[in-house]
Design an enzyme around this catalytic site. Structure first.
Site, PDB file in Angstrom:
ATOM      1  CB  CYS A  11      -4.927 -12.634  35.834  1.00  0.00           C
ATOM      2  SG  CYS A  11      -5.071 -14.215  34.970  1.00  0.00           S
ATOM      3  CG  ASN A  14      -3.678 -19.455  35.601  1.00  0.00           C
ATOM      4  OD1 ASN A  14      -3.428 -20.607  35.928  1.00  0.00           O
ATOM      5  ND2 ASN A  14      -2.768 -18.689  35.036  1.00  0.00           N
ATOM      6  CB  CYS A  16      -6.912 -13.777  29.488  1.00  0.00           C
ATOM      7  SG  CYS A  16      -8.472 -14.473  28.903  1.00  0.00           S
ATOM      8  NE  ARG A  17      -6.398 -10.071  33.228  1.00  0.00           N
ATOM      9  CZ  ARG A  17      -7.059  -9.567  34.256  1.00  0.00           C
ATOM     10  NH1 ARG A  17      -6.897  -8.303  34.564  1.00  0.00           N
ATOM     11  NH2 ARG A  17      -7.886 -10.314  34.963  1.00  0.00           N
ATOM     12  CB  SER A  18      -1.586 -14.811  35.081  1.00  0.00           C
ATOM     13  OG  SER A  18      -2.565 -15.810  35.110  1.00  0.00           O
ATOM     14  CG  ASP A 119     -10.585  -9.527  32.260  1.00  0.00           C
ATOM     15  OD1 ASP A 119     -10.256 -10.294  31.331  1.00  0.00           O
ATOM     16  OD2 ASP A 119     -11.404  -9.829  33.139  1.00  0.00           O
TER      17      ASP A 119
END
Ligand code: 4NP
Length: 150
Positions: A11, A14, A16-18, A119
């Protein structure tokens, strides 16, 4: 798709999402007896060395996923040779990955899901609930695919 031995989630930051996808897939793969190595990275270096966002840790741990030990790092050229699959969390991430992808990269690069994972960084805790639901749904799809390779 053949079952990969290693998968990298990417993401922007690195945090939050990934790392959330890394944590969800690590647990689901383990629960399904799939031996796959997961990692995550950001296209940007803003948060290198930091733990995931506290809201991702809170929501993720509430759902049974471990994230607090993870530390942000930036995507490297070596990643294109070290991983079998590199999954982008959204379209911008995919474009940014492709910009630096070496011509002889051995990793397959693609979107984690047809729908971009939104996001949540500038959102609130409910955006992290939505993010985990999205990641769980997409993760289940990949686990099913890899449990029954064609
Ligand atoms: P992520 O979220 O890409 O899911 O880790 C973000 C984290 C940080 C920033 C943006 C998105 N930022 O602008 O610092």
């Amino acid at each position: 798709m053949n079952t990969p031995r290693s998968v990298l989630f990417v993401c922007l930051g690195n945090i939050c999402r990934s790392p959330s996808a890394e944590a969800v897939m690590t647990k689901l793969a383990h629960d399904n007896f799939l031996k796959i190595h997961f990692d995550s990275a950001g296209t940007a270096d803003y948060h290198v060395g930091k733990a995931p966002d506290s809201r991702a840790i809170e929501v993720g741990e509430g759902l049974g996923y471990k994230l607090s030990h993870l530390r942000a790092r930036q995507l490297t050229i070596q990643d294109f040779y070290d991983f079998d699959v590199i999954f982008a969390m959204d379209k911008n991430n995919l474009d940014d990955i492709r910009k630096i992808m070496p011509a002889n990269a051995t990793a397959r690069v693609g979107a984690f899901d047809r729908t971009p994972v939104a996001d949540p960084y500038y959102g609130n805790i409910s955006d992290f609930d939505v993010m985990f639901e999205h990641i769980e749904q997409a993760s289940k799809h990949w686990i099913d695919t890899w449990k029954h390779p064609q």
